[in-house]
Design a protein around this motif. Structure first.
Motif, PDB file in Angstrom:
ATOM      1  N   ILE A  41       0.848  -1.186   0.000  1.00 22.66           N
ATOM      2  CA  ILE A  41       0.000   0.000   0.000  1.00 22.66           C
ATOM      3  C   ILE A  41       0.889   1.242   0.000  1.00 22.66           C
ATOM      4  O   ILE A  41       2.116   1.139   0.042  1.00 22.66           O
ATOM      5  N   THR A  42       0.267   2.393  -0.026  1.00 24.97           N
ATOM      6  CA  THR A  42       0.995   3.659   0.063  1.00 24.97           C
ATOM      7  C   THR A  42       0.764   4.262   1.446  1.00 24.97           C
ATOM      8  O   THR A  42      -0.236   3.946   2.111  1.00 24.97           O
ATOM      9  N   PRO A  43       1.651   5.127   1.918  1.00 30.88           N
ATOM     10  CA  PRO A  43       1.500   5.695   3.265  1.00 30.88           C
ATOM     11  C   PRO A  43       0.151   6.365   3.505  1.00 30.88           C
ATOM     12  O   PRO A  43      -0.390   6.288   4.612  1.00 30.88           O
ATOM     13  N   ASP A  44      -0.419   6.992   2.476  1.00 27.04           N
ATOM     14  CA  ASP A  44      -1.674   7.704   2.699  1.00 27.04           C
ATOM     15  C   ASP A  44      -2.874   6.770   2.859  1.00 27.04           C
ATOM     16  O   ASP A  44      -3.993   7.229   3.113  1.00 27.04           O
ATOM     17  N   GLN A  45      -2.645   5.464   2.741  1.00 26.51           N
ATOM     18  CA  GLN A  45      -3.727   4.509   2.989  1.00 26.51           C
ATOM     19  C   GLN A  45      -3.811   4.090   4.461  1.00 26.51           C
ATOM     20  O   GLN A  45      -4.774   3.419   4.857  1.00 26.51           O
ATOM     21  N   ILE A  46      -2.831   4.467   5.261  1.00 27.01           N
ATOM     22  CA  ILE A  46      -2.891   4.196   6.700  1.00 27.01           C
ATOM     23  C   ILE A  46      -3.835   5.221   7.332  1.00 27.01           C
ATOM     24  O   ILE A  46      -3.643   6.427   7.206  1.00 27.01           O
ATOM     25  N   ASP A  47      -4.851   4.733   8.043  1.00 20.73           N
ATOM     26  CA  ASP A  47      -5.846   5.611   8.663  1.00 20.73           C
ATOM     27  C   ASP A  47      -5.543   5.921  10.127  1.00 20.73           C
ATOM     28  O   ASP A  47      -5.926   6.973  10.636  1.00 20.73           O
ATOM     29  N   TYR A  48      -4.893   4.968  10.808  1.00 20.56           N
ATOM     30  CA  TYR A  48      -4.632   5.131  12.244  1.00 20.56           C
ATOM     31  C   TYR A  48      -3.278   4.531  12.576  1.00 20.56           C
ATOM     32  O   TYR A  48      -2.915   3.464  12.071  1.00 20.56           O
ATOM     33  N   LEU A  49      -2.541   5.207  13.458  1.00 20.85           N
ATOM     34  CA  LEU A  49      -1.237   4.727  13.906  1.00 20.85           C
ATOM     35  C   LEU A  49      -1.213   4.694  15.427  1.00 20.85           C
ATOM     36  O   LEU A  49      -1.404   5.721  16.078  1.00 20.85           O
ATOM     37  N   ASN A  50      -0.992   3.500  15.974  1.00 19.43           N
ATOM     38  CA  ASN A  50      -0.780   3.374  17.422  1.00 19.43           C
ATOM     39  C   ASN A  50       0.704   3.599  17.664  1.00 19.43           C
ATOM     40  O   ASN A  50       1.540   2.755  17.367  1.00 19.43           O
ATOM     41  N   ALA A  51       1.018   4.783  18.183  1.00 15.88           N
ATOM     42  CA  ALA A  51       2.409   5.199  18.345  1.00 15.88           C
ATOM     43  C   ALA A  51       3.077   4.504  19.522  1.00 15.88           C
ATOM     44  O   ALA A  51       2.411   4.072  20.470  1.00 15.88           O
ATOM     45  N   HIS A  52       4.397   4.432  19.462  1.00 17.45           N
ATOM     46  CA  HIS A  52       5.140   3.922  20.617  1.00 17.45           C
ATOM     47  C   HIS A  52       4.897   4.846  21.814  1.00 17.45           C
ATOM     48  O   HIS A  52       4.649   4.367  22.916  1.00 17.45           O
ATOM     49  N   GLY A  53       4.992   6.142  21.601  1.00 15.27           N
ATOM     50  CA  GLY A  53       4.516   7.156  22.531  1.00 15.27           C
ATOM     51  C   GLY A  53       4.760   6.911  24.006  1.00 15.27           C
ATOM     52  O   GLY A  53       3.811   6.756  24.773  1.00 15.27           O
TER      53      GLY A  53
END
Length: 413
Positions: A293-305
């Motif tokens: 896929i392309t990066p703009d297809q990611i809707d949500y990112l669970n960050a290490h945060g």
């Protein structure tokens, strides 16, 4: 890690957790939706001269009750707490997956359950017995309790896994490495099903002193990406996935929760505690490329945060580096703001949160985010979760030593 060659598709059919905000998936998810914090005052051992007096501890876990259904593993209730948590989470995941036991072909299964620390609670007890209480010996099972592969062995014994069974250890990337390796085994045809994740139970006097000396623990709470953040908060926990080849899952009529589409990893090869932007960027880009896929297809990112000053800014820079303009449209959150930082188990617990977010069309929040910190200018879903359709999602684990990992999940085929 994949070298780009085609292979079998890998899906997730089971989830299991034990966390400070819920000792099973339904309770954990309900707490995320409520924005509940699991951070509480330390309890259960002598605090003596500790300066950091909070953690996200798992309390009221009764192994005899929770693990009473175990039959093959006769000593699980005598194991270390980290093995208890792994066993409970694995049992939940296996039941959710609907796997029949014993497995039809146990040599075509794997059990990869890691731990960044192993049986630290047992270490502490043994040293107190020897050096403070002047006992002449430790408990007979001390050695078995402390070994970092004990959780994998206990779970493998109980569920009759006879294929690859071992632990990973890579600090905060431990669970994600375990999940990635299990994915590779299935994709490449070595196994058909795998139990994968990690477990930790590290909160005791010695561990708190060690982390306190590194000056990365907060005395107040875990506030990722916030101006007021001043360190992370240690947590107990376990997060386990059941992975299968798509064909194996379909043949038995399993409910498929998500597809594990991509896995990326990269090492900073620079410093034990100072992260780079390049390492996390390469891990994320590799996972996205594997997913096709392309990066703009990611809707949500669970960050290490983790709520440490360096990590949150560095991860933000890496996200911008990977996602470009889409970084400002991307929904991001750190669930560590609620369940704390369970070290090696974090990637497993956060994978469960990420998959549940896809299933429920609801992205969890970053609680305690009243004012963003300098350089933290993305959409971290502050304080209140968000209803939104999620097709592709990402979960990051970025460990001490510069050990970076990333997973991409997609919808069930």
């Amino acid at each position: 890690m994949s070298n780009g060659k085609p292979g079998r598709r890998v899906v997730v059919t089971g989830l299991g957790v034990v966390t400070p905000i819920g000792q099973n998936v339904p309770d954990f998810w309900a707490s995320l939706k409520a924005g509940k914090s699991g951070v509480t005052p330390l309890a259960g051992f002598p605090l003596d001269d500790l300066k950091i007096l909070i953690a996200a501890q798992i309390k009221d876990f009764d192994p005899k009750q929770r693990l009473k259904h175990f039959k093959r593993d006769r000593i699980i209730t005598l194991a270390d707490r980290y093995s208890w948590f792994a066993a409970a989470a694995a049992e939940e995941a296996i039941k959710m997956a609907g796997l029949e036991m014993p497995l039809a072909d146990p040599y075509r299964s794997a059990c990869i359950i890691g731990s960044g620390a192993g049986g630290l609670t047992t270490f502490e007890t043994a040293y107190r017995d020897l050096f403070i209480h002047n006992k002449r010996a430790t408990h007979p099972l001390t050695l078995l309790r402390i070994i970092g592969s004990s959780a994998a062995a206990h779970v493998g014994i109980e569920f009759g896994v006879k294929g690859p069974t071992f632990a990973t250890c890579s600090a905060c990337s431990t669970a994600t490495h375990a999940i990635g390796i299990a994915r590779d085994y299935i994709r490449d045809g070595m196994t058909d099903v795998a139990i994968a994740g990690a477990s930790e139970s590290v909160i005791n006097y010695g561990t708190m002193k060690a982390w306190q000396a590194l000056h990365v623990l907060s005395p107040e709470g875990c506030f990722p990406f916030a101006k007021k953040r001043n360190g992370t908060v240690l947590a107990d926990g376990a997060g386990i996935l059941v992975l299968e080849s798509l064909e194996h899952a379909q043949a038995r009529g399993a409910t498929i929760l998500a597809e594990l589409c991509g896995y990326g990893m990269a090492s900073d090869s620079q410093d034990m505690v100072k992260p780079t932007v390049e390492g996390p960027s390469v891990a994320m880009l590799s996972a996205i490329a594997e997913a096709g896929i392309t990066p703009d297809q990611i809707d949500y990112l669970n960050a290490h945060g983790t709520a440490t000053a360096d990590n949150d800014i560095n991860e933000t820079k890496a996200i911008k580096n990977v996602f470009k303009d889409h970084a400002y449209k991307l929904a991001i959150s750190s669930t560590k703001s609620m369940h704390g930082h369970p070290l090696g188990a974090g990637g497993g617990i956060e994978a469960v949160a990420t998959i549940m977010a896809m299933r429920e069309s609801w992205a969890p929040p970053t609680i305690g985010l009243d004012e963003p910190g300098e350089g933290c200018d993305l959409d971290y879903i502050p304080n209140v979760g968000r209803e939104m359709k999620l097709r592709y999602t990402m979960s990051n684990s970025l460990a001490f030593g510069g050990l970076n990992t990333s997973l991409v999940f997609g919808p069930a085929p």
